[in-house]
Design a protein around this motif. Structure first.
Motif, PDB file in Angstrom:
ATOM      1  N   HIS A 154      96.007  52.513 -18.544  1.00 54.31           N
ATOM      2  CA  HIS A 154      96.673  51.531 -17.794  1.00 54.31           C
ATOM      3  C   HIS A 154      97.620  50.719 -18.273  1.00 54.31           C
ATOM      4  CE1 HIS A 154      95.035  53.322 -13.873  1.00 54.31           C
ATOM      5  NE2 HIS A 154      94.028  53.231 -14.266  1.00 54.31           N
ATOM      6  N   ARG A 155      97.006  50.149 -19.419  1.00 55.28           N
ATOM      7  CA  ARG A 155      97.678  49.304 -20.213  1.00 55.28           C
ATOM      8  C   ARG A 155      98.742  49.979 -20.827  1.00 55.28           C
ATOM      9  NH1 ARG A 155      93.499  45.503 -23.558  1.00 55.28           N
ATOM     10  NH2 ARG A 155      92.413  44.380 -21.635  1.00 55.28           N
ATOM     11  N   ARG A 156      98.616  51.229 -21.511  1.00 53.67           N
ATOM     12  CA  ARG A 156      99.664  52.073 -22.186  1.00 53.67           C
ATOM     13  C   ARG A 156     100.815  52.000 -21.009  1.00 53.67           C
ATOM     14  NH1 ARG A 156      95.401  54.093 -25.280  1.00 53.67           N
ATOM     15  NH2 ARG A 156      94.888  55.578 -23.804  1.00 53.67           N
ATOM     16  N   GLU A 157     100.426  52.689 -20.018  1.00 51.30           N
ATOM     17  CA  GLU A 157     101.379  52.920 -18.893  1.00 51.30           C
ATOM     18  C   GLU A 157     102.121  51.930 -18.545  1.00 51.30           C
ATOM     19  OE1 GLU A 157      99.282  54.661 -15.704  1.00 51.30           O
ATOM     20  OE2 GLU A 157      98.723  56.734 -16.661  1.00 51.30           O
ATOM     21  N   LEU A 158     101.439  50.568 -18.230  1.00 49.61           N
ATOM     22  CA  LEU A 158     102.223  49.509 -18.055  1.00 49.61           C
ATOM     23  C   LEU A 158     102.943  48.895 -18.956  1.00 49.61           C
ATOM     24  CD1 LEU A 158     102.470  46.954 -16.345  1.00 49.61           C
ATOM     25  CD2 LEU A 158     100.593  46.068 -17.440  1.00 49.61           C
ATOM     26  N   LEU A 159     102.531  49.063 -20.388  1.00 45.77           N
ATOM     27  CA  LEU A 159     103.265  48.878 -21.543  1.00 45.77           C
ATOM     28  C   LEU A 159     104.633  49.659 -21.495  1.00 45.77           C
ATOM     29  CD1 LEU A 159     103.768  46.965 -23.962  1.00 45.77           C
ATOM     30  CD2 LEU A 159     102.420  48.528 -25.299  1.00 45.77           C
ATOM     31  N   HIS A 160     104.536  51.166 -21.211  1.00 46.98           N
ATOM     32  CA  HIS A 160     105.378  51.884 -21.258  1.00 46.98           C
ATOM     33  C   HIS A 160     106.517  51.597 -20.273  1.00 46.98           C
ATOM     34  CE1 HIS A 160     107.572  55.639 -21.613  1.00 46.98           C
ATOM     35  NE2 HIS A 160     107.421  55.848 -20.189  1.00 46.98           N
ATOM     36  N   ASN A 161     106.238  51.078 -19.263  1.00 51.65           N
ATOM     37  CA  ASN A 161     106.966  50.670 -18.139  1.00 51.65           C
ATOM     38  C   ASN A 161     107.630  49.604 -18.402  1.00 51.65           C
ATOM     39  OD1 ASN A 161     106.259  53.035 -16.328  1.00 51.65           O
ATOM     40  ND2 ASN A 161     104.444  52.046 -15.448  1.00 51.65           N
ATOM     41  N   ILE A 162     106.891  48.527 -18.941  1.00 47.20           N
ATOM     42  CA  ILE A 162     107.543  47.276 -19.349  1.00 47.20           C
ATOM     43  C   ILE A 162     108.793  47.592 -20.254  1.00 47.20           C
ATOM     44  CG2 ILE A 162     107.334  44.970 -20.634  1.00 47.20           C
ATOM     45  CD1 ILE A 162     104.667  44.936 -19.283  1.00 47.20           C
ATOM     46  N   ILE A 163     108.347  48.222 -21.518  1.00 49.96           N
ATOM     47  CA  ILE A 163     109.367  48.661 -22.511  1.00 49.96           C
ATOM     48  C   ILE A 163     110.620  49.468 -21.690  1.00 49.96           C
ATOM     49  CG2 ILE A 163     109.671  50.158 -24.492  1.00 49.96           C
ATOM     50  CD1 ILE A 163     106.725  49.482 -25.377  1.00 49.96           C
ATOM     51  N   GLN A 164     110.201  50.424 -20.910  1.00 54.05           N
ATOM     52  CA  GLN A 164     111.289  51.041 -20.357  1.00 54.05           C
ATOM     53  C   GLN A 164     112.109  50.332 -19.490  1.00 54.05           C
ATOM     54  OE1 GLN A 164     109.935  53.992 -17.110  1.00 54.05           O
ATOM     55  NE2 GLN A 164     111.297  55.340 -18.138  1.00 54.05           N
ATOM     56  N   ASN A 165     111.370  49.503 -18.892  1.00 55.51           N
ATOM     57  CA  ASN A 165     112.473  48.483 -18.056  1.00 55.51           C
ATOM     58  C   ASN A 165     113.230  47.356 -18.913  1.00 55.51           C
ATOM     59  OD1 ASN A 165     111.435  49.171 -15.469  1.00 55.51           O
ATOM     60  ND2 ASN A 165     109.606  48.200 -15.579  1.00 55.51           N
ATOM     61  N   ILE A 166     112.609  46.887 -19.942  1.00 53.48           N
ATOM     62  CA  ILE A 166     113.278  46.046 -20.656  1.00 53.48           C
ATOM     63  C   ILE A 166     114.326  46.894 -21.445  1.00 53.48           C
ATOM     64  CG2 ILE A 166     113.174  45.263 -23.159  1.00 53.48           C
ATOM     65  CD1 ILE A 166     110.235  44.157 -22.419  1.00 53.48           C
ATOM     66  N   ALA A 167     114.275  48.222 -21.735  1.00 51.54           N
ATOM     67  CA  ALA A 167     115.485  48.920 -22.303  1.00 51.54           C
ATOM     68  C   ALA A 167     116.390  49.086 -21.115  1.00 51.54           C
ATOM     69  CB  ALA A 167     114.731  50.268 -22.633  1.00 51.54           C
ATOM     70  N   VAL A 168     116.071  49.488 -19.894  1.00 50.31           N
ATOM     71  CA  VAL A 168     116.997  49.700 -18.793  1.00 50.31           C
ATOM     72  C   VAL A 168     117.909  48.384 -18.485  1.00 50.31           C
ATOM     73  CG1 VAL A 168     117.287  50.286 -16.276  1.00 50.31           C
ATOM     74  CG2 VAL A 168     115.871  51.676 -17.697  1.00 50.31           C
ATOM     75  N   ILE A 169     116.803  47.327 -18.543  1.00 48.25           N
ATOM     76  CA  ILE A 169     117.782  46.036 -18.354  1.00 48.25           C
ATOM     77  C   ILE A 169     118.658  45.732 -19.330  1.00 48.25           C
ATOM     78  CG2 ILE A 169     117.295  43.617 -17.978  1.00 48.25           C
ATOM     79  CD1 ILE A 169     114.526  44.231 -16.457  1.00 48.25           C
ATOM     80  N   THR A 170     118.024  45.856 -20.559  1.00 53.89           N
ATOM     81  CA  THR A 170     118.954  45.569 -21.779  1.00 53.89           C
ATOM     82  C   THR A 170     120.254  46.454 -21.696  1.00 53.89           C
ATOM     83  OG1 THR A 170     116.969  45.151 -23.091  1.00 53.89           O
ATOM     84  CG2 THR A 170     119.021  45.305 -24.105  1.00 53.89           C
ATOM     85  N   LEU A 171     119.942  47.552 -21.419  1.00 57.78           N
ATOM     86  CA  LEU A 171     121.210  48.469 -21.449  1.00 57.78           C
ATOM     87  C   LEU A 171     122.274  48.270 -20.284  1.00 57.78           C
ATOM     88  CD1 LEU A 171     122.516  51.366 -22.387  1.00 57.78           C
ATOM     89  CD2 LEU A 171     121.072  52.471 -20.687  1.00 57.78           C
ATOM     90  N   ILE A 172     121.637  47.872 -19.169  1.00 60.20           N
ATOM     91  CA  ILE A 172     122.527  47.227 -18.107  1.00 60.20           C
ATOM     92  C   ILE A 172     123.236  46.145 -18.553  1.00 60.20           C
ATOM     93  CG2 ILE A 172     122.576  46.164 -15.915  1.00 60.20           C
ATOM     94  CD1 ILE A 172     120.177  47.933 -15.028  1.00 60.20           C
ATOM     95  N   LEU A 173     122.507  45.122 -19.215  1.00 57.43           N
ATOM     96  CA  LEU A 173     123.067  44.066 -19.673  1.00 57.43           C
ATOM     97  C   LEU A 173     124.070  44.154 -20.823  1.00 57.43           C
ATOM     98  CD1 LEU A 173     119.887  41.569 -20.005  1.00 57.43           C
ATOM     99  CD2 LEU A 173     121.852  41.231 -18.213  1.00 57.43           C
ATOM    100  N   LEU A 174     123.892  45.092 -21.553  1.00 58.78           N
ATOM    101  CA  LEU A 174     124.784  45.324 -22.583  1.00 58.78           C
ATOM    102  C   LEU A 174     125.944  46.052 -22.069  1.00 58.78           C
ATOM    103  CD1 LEU A 174     122.870  47.227 -25.357  1.00 58.78           C
ATOM    104  CD2 LEU A 174     124.143  45.056 -25.503  1.00 58.78           C
ATOM    105  N   CYS A 175     125.925  46.873 -20.832  1.00 57.99           N
ATOM    106  CA  CYS A 175     127.006  47.262 -20.244  1.00 57.99           C
ATOM    107  C   CYS A 175     128.009  46.375 -19.651  1.00 57.99           C
ATOM    108  CB  CYS A 175     126.618  48.413 -19.341  1.00 57.99           C
ATOM    109  SG  CYS A 175     125.956  50.047 -19.945  1.00 57.99           S
ATOM    110  N   ILE A 176     127.353  45.380 -18.794  1.00 57.11           N
ATOM    111  CA  ILE A 176     127.972  44.215 -18.148  1.00 57.11           C
ATOM    112  C   ILE A 176     128.608  43.519 -19.295  1.00 57.11           C
ATOM    113  CG2 ILE A 176     127.659  42.109 -16.735  1.00 57.11           C
ATOM    114  CD1 ILE A 176     125.239  43.347 -15.368  1.00 57.11           C
ATOM    115  N   PHE A 177     127.799  43.305 -20.258  1.00 55.13           N
ATOM    116  CA  PHE A 177     128.426  42.212 -21.446  1.00 55.13           C
ATOM    117  C   PHE A 177     129.631  42.898 -22.153  1.00 55.13           C
ATOM    118  CE2 PHE A 177     128.490  40.579 -25.918  1.00 55.13           C
ATOM    119  CZ  PHE A 177     128.391  39.312 -25.473  1.00 55.13           C
ATOM    120  N   MET A 178     129.366  44.104 -22.116  1.00 52.25           N
ATOM    121  CA  MET A 178     130.626  44.841 -22.782  1.00 52.25           C
ATOM    122  C   MET A 178     131.965  45.051 -22.239  1.00 52.25           C
ATOM    123  SD  MET A 178     128.536  47.893 -24.998  1.00 52.25           S
ATOM    124  CE  MET A 178     130.237  48.687 -25.691  1.00 52.25           C
ATOM    125  N   LEU A 179     131.527  45.265 -20.662  1.00 55.99           N
ATOM    126  CA  LEU A 179     132.717  45.147 -19.614  1.00 55.99           C
ATOM    127  C   LEU A 179     133.433  43.946 -19.772  1.00 55.99           C
ATOM    128  CD1 LEU A 179     134.084  46.932 -17.582  1.00 55.99           C
ATOM    129  CD2 LEU A 179     132.484  46.179 -16.033  1.00 55.99           C
TER     130      LEU A 179
END
Length: 920
Positions: free
Chosen positions: A549-574
């Motif tokens: 469960h922890r690994r799944e949670l960590l995976h989801n956290i990392i995935q969400n961080i990656a997605v949020i970072t990507l969105i922020l990067l896109c907004i920032f770059m735009l």
């Protein structure tokens, strides 16, 4: 720049290759290159073969190690867990060829339930080459196997591989010849009613022994009937001296482990009343080995009947009489292995250096230490954003993980407390030895424990483990455990936690970690009817569930961080892209001007500092356009006198780069064009009319040179000389174009009241030297070559030979597709200024249709007549030329040949005649 890009590509390829090599040998990088020894840790078994090689199952059953007789590591073989599965090695056997056999066990993700087993073989070099006898445990109706499967006592003897399959109350012996592929059952035997298999050993009929979970040893007779050989009446032992891990040596004696007595014992079935103690707690201390009821060693019998005793990080070898051979605590890497280890580390270092060098090439040599504004801002802001999210996620993750642990502890405590309701303390108190295995009370306890946990596991939570202990005289004994390798009344170590349960009746929880995983457990007291604590009920859970469960949670956290970072990067770059659009406009305008687009105007309406800069840029661009326009007019004027192509041949970018003496040698096609009878015609014209006529002529015919990649090198009054650096086809097509243009030009002259003109074209190909001649204050581009003179002579021969376009055989040989043109061979002709005669060709492709048709019709006859002339058959040649003239009365070349043939036929040739045609 190109060389740096090529170098970067090469470095990346080398770094990738080195990195792949290191990844392929990642197990080598896991150990320090300075360490030559391989220490043993959590060993579970060891075996020696007849060559005195030592095989070890190490690293919590995850690694196989082979040591040579000198103690050097021959190979190590590891096994990695798969998706949702754990793999382990169990059992060892070696044949005379040095092949190793072992059982690979597949467990669930919690390391509890056995899912499959198979026997696999490794070559003497450690390569897996074969597998035999896979057994799956997927049928849910079957009784579950915990930690150990049903394959037991793997052994190689007398050229046969043998093993037992445990079916709880019976065993089946399988055998296969070494080198075979399919083991077959050869013997099956069943224990007496109410007895269940704990272990089996032996390979020969009549010498097969089985231990029961109730503590007996049975010999299986050849007809399958069991015969009790231990304990016999009168043997001095308690019912708790349980024989475990049964082995049979080469002399037919049985070796086993006695957990209760804390000894390794041996009995001879021929003398079952004599029990030998091979290794006791006291003698083990003499060899620096600490054994106890909860930490007994594993034992194997070698090819020479020696004993190999394994405990934690030490291997003790004893002769069959109990005397010490030696001990092993680690292996030693050979010099070759150390060299390989150093090489892998060197490759890892090389990969890092190559990556650093690649970064250097990219940043310093290719990017020129230049980075875009977007990249610089990303380098600063992205780590700050990502770091903030990681810190926030860490607190969420730890809080959630702690909540999961707390819920698990609470759940286990409730289950442990419920033990007093499941287990009848009075009945537990009556259990006294392994003889109580599978009695009615035992089955009742087991069913109740299973029923509770089956309901829990059905909820989706797995990894639960249960155990029941009896408290007796201050000691604790195992009664029921899930693990199939644990038998009744094995002593259990006393700890502070279980003492709290026994002495105070508390429900205690704790955690521990071993090779099977990370566990949380709860202990609850079991009472008899008088309120005395007579047992302990344990509920535990493998934390792989929570960790998952922890690994799944960590995976989801990392995935969400990656997605949020990507969105922020896109907004920032735009946003940055929009903000920098005006700067990009300014830059693109500057680039456009640098590429010669002088009319570029930048339009920036941001009403800020960049807009002011754009206005200044436009003013600057206006001044540049004026200056460039003036310079361009001057340059174009220069190029009228010195063609741009001439500068290209000299490899000069501008006329400013031309120096006196610049020269280059190149093979080109040389074209000479002249107006026939020009001087007699020019006498009838005024000087002004002469200039107008020449300019009109050159204006119409000059473009045919440029349109076919040619260069007019020199004007010569009545014509010009042109050079063609590319294929000879281009030069010849230029000639044909001028012939077609001549017809149109003469029509135009006729309409204007002028007489028609005719031109002669000579075309030759050869090496020439282009260069700059003159003096410092007066330069001129010129061409120096004998082939220029030869081309000029060819043009002079066009009129007497009746050819409009006269070419040498150098041109014809250079044509890639001769079928595109119409021409005929004029034979070998002596040209003035040339000692050797040339083969010339009359290209009539561009002549008027009537003339061209007549020459095409007589081509074969004409060329045959030329060949007759060249071999001295003047009469035949004369007759052939007569036939040509009859068809084409305007063929000057045929007439010239005819007169010469008649002359030579009548008067003979001169002594120096060599078949050539001399045109005077």
């Amino acid at each position: 720049m190109k060389k740096y890009i090529a170098a970067l590509l090469l470095v990346v390829i080398l770094a990738t290759a080195a990195g792949y090599y290191v990844y392929d040998n990642r197990d080598v990088v896991a150990s320090s290159p300075f360490r030559r020894d391989l220490p043993f840790g959590s060993m579970s078994n060891a075996l020696t073969d007849k060559e005195n090689n030592l095989y070890v199952i190490d690293n919590s059953k995850k690694t196989l190690v082979k040591l040579g007789p000198d103690g050097n590591v021959v190979y190590t073989v590891g096994v990695s867990d798969g998706a949702g599965e754990i793999y382990q090695f169990n059992e060892l056997a070696a044949d005379n060829e040095g092949n190793l056999y072992t059982v690979k066990t597949t467990l669930d993700s919690y390391g509890l339930t056995v899912k499959a087993e198979e026997i696999i073989r490794f070559t003497p070099e450690g390569e897996q080459d074969q597998s035999f006898f896979r057994k799956d445990y997927a049928n849910k109706s079957e009784r579950k196997r915990y930690r150990l499967g049903s394959l037991k006592s793997l052994k190689v003897s007398d050229g046969m591989l043998s093993f037992f399959v445990d079916d709880f109350n019976q065993v089946t012996l399988y055998k296969m010849a070494v080198g075979g592929t399919e083991p077959a059952p050869v013997f099956a035997a069943k224990l007496p009613e109410g007895k269940y298999v704990a272990g089996a050993t032996g390979t020969k009929l009549g010498q097969i022994y089985v231990t029961a979970r109730s503590g007996e040893i049975f010999r299986m007779l050849e007809d399958g009937r069991p015969e009790l050989i231990y304990p016999l009446p009168g043997i001095d032992r308690t019912n708790r001296n349980f024989p475990e891990k049964l082995l049979l040596d080469g002399m037919g004696r049985l070796v086993y482990i006695d957990y209760y007595g804390e000894t390794i014992s041996r009995i001879d079935p021929a003398h079952p009343y004599i029990v030998e103690a091979l290794l006791t707690k006291e003698t083990a201390k003499q060899h620096d080995m600490q054994i106890s009821s909860d930490n007994m060693p594993a034992v194997s019998i070698g090819a020479d009947n020696s004993l190999t005793v394994v405990q934690e990080g030490k291997i003790l070898r004893q002769r069959s009489d109990g005397s010490l051979i030696g001990s092993v605590t680690n292996g030693t890497y050979s010099a070759q292995t150390m060299r390989h280890k150093w090489f892998v580390w060197a490759m890892a270092a090389a990969a890092l250096l190559l990556v650093a060098f690649a970064v250097k090439l990219l940043y310093f040599n290719i990017m020129k230490r230049r980075a875009s504004l977007i990249l610089k801002q990303m380098i600063v802001f992205v780590p700050v954003i990502v770091g903030s999210m990681i810190v926030l996620s860490y607190f969420i993750y730890t809080n959630f993980s702690q909540k999961l642990e707390d819920e698990t502890i609470h759940e286990l405590s409730l289950l442990a407390r419920n033990g007093r309701n499941l287990i009848d303390g009075n009945k537990l108190e009556k259990m006294n030895s392994p003889l109580d295995y599978m009695t009615n009370d035992y089955k009742t306890f087991r069913e109740k424990m299973d029923s509770v946990f089956e309901e829990v596991e059905d909820s989706g939570s797995r990894g639960f483990y249960r155990a029941l202990y009896k408290v007796e005289g201050g000691s604790i004994y195992r009664i029921i455990e899930d693990a199939d390798d644990v038998n009744m009344f094995n002593p259990f170590p006393s700890t502070d936690k279980n003492r709290e349960v026994v002495q105070q009746g508390k429900i205690v929880t704790d955690q521990w970690q071993d090779e099977t995983g990370f566990w949380i457990y709860a202990l609850g007291p079991i009472y008899n009817s008088s309120g005395k604590i007579v047992g302990i009920f344990e509920t535990s859970k493998n934390m792989e569930g929570i960790l998952q469960h922890r690994r799944e949670l960590l995976h989801n956290i990392i995935q969400n961080i990656a997605v949020i970072t990507l969105i922020l990067l896109c907004i920032f770059m735009l946003m940055t892209y929009v903000m920098l659009s005006s700067i990009r406009k300014l830059r693109s305008s500057a680039v456009a001007i640098s590429k010669g687009n002088w009319d570029t105007v930048v339009d920036i309406r941001t009403r800020d500092e960049v807009s002011d800069l754009g206005d200044s840029f436009n003013v600057m661009a206006e001044h540049i356009r004026g200056y460039i326009e003036k310079v361009t007019r001057v340059s174009e004027a220069y190029y009228r006198f010195v063609p741009q192509q001439f500068l290209q041949y000299l490899e000069k970018d501008s006329i400013l780069d031309v120096q006196l003496g610049d020269q280059v040698e190149q093979e080109m096609s040389i074209l000479i064009v002249n107006i026939r009878s020009f001087y007699s015609m020019s006498k009838r014209l005024t000087p002004e009319e002469n200039f107008n006529f020449i300019n009109s002529f050159l204006n119409r015919f000059g473009p045919y040179v440029r349109n076919h990649d040619g260069l007019i090198n020199k004007y010569a009054g009545a014509g010009f000389m042109a050079l063609f650096p590319n294929e000879a086809e281009q030069a010849l097509l230029s000639c044909l174009g001028m012939r077609k243009e001549l017809e149109l030009y003469n029509v135009h002259r006729a309409r204007s009241g002028y007489l028609p003109i005719d031109i002669g074209i000579g075309l030759h190909k050869g090496p020439l030297r282009l260069g700059i001649i003159g003096e410092e204050l007066r330069l001129e581009g010129n061409v120096i070559s004998d082939d220029v003179n030869l081309a000029n002579e060819l043009e002079k021969l066009t009129e007497p030979l009746g050819a409009s376009i006269l070419v040498s055989d150098f041109i014809i040989r250079s044509l890639q597709d001769r079928e595109l043109f119409q021409y005929r061979s004029l034979g070998m002709i002596r040209v003035e200024g040339k000692e050797e005669p040339l083969q010339l060709f009359d290209v009539y492709h561009g002549e008027p249709d009537t003339t061209r048709a007549l020459k095409e019709k007589t081509k074969a006859l004409f060329e045959q007549a030329v060949l007759l002339y060249q071999v001295g058959r003047f009469y035949d040649a004369r007759e052939a030329f007569v036939q040509v003239i009859k068809i084409n009365r305007q063929d000057k070349a045929a007439k010239l040949y005819f007169y010469l043939c008649d002359e030579y036929f009548q008067n003979g040739t001169t002594e120096d005649w060599n078949g050539t045609l001399s045109v005077s």
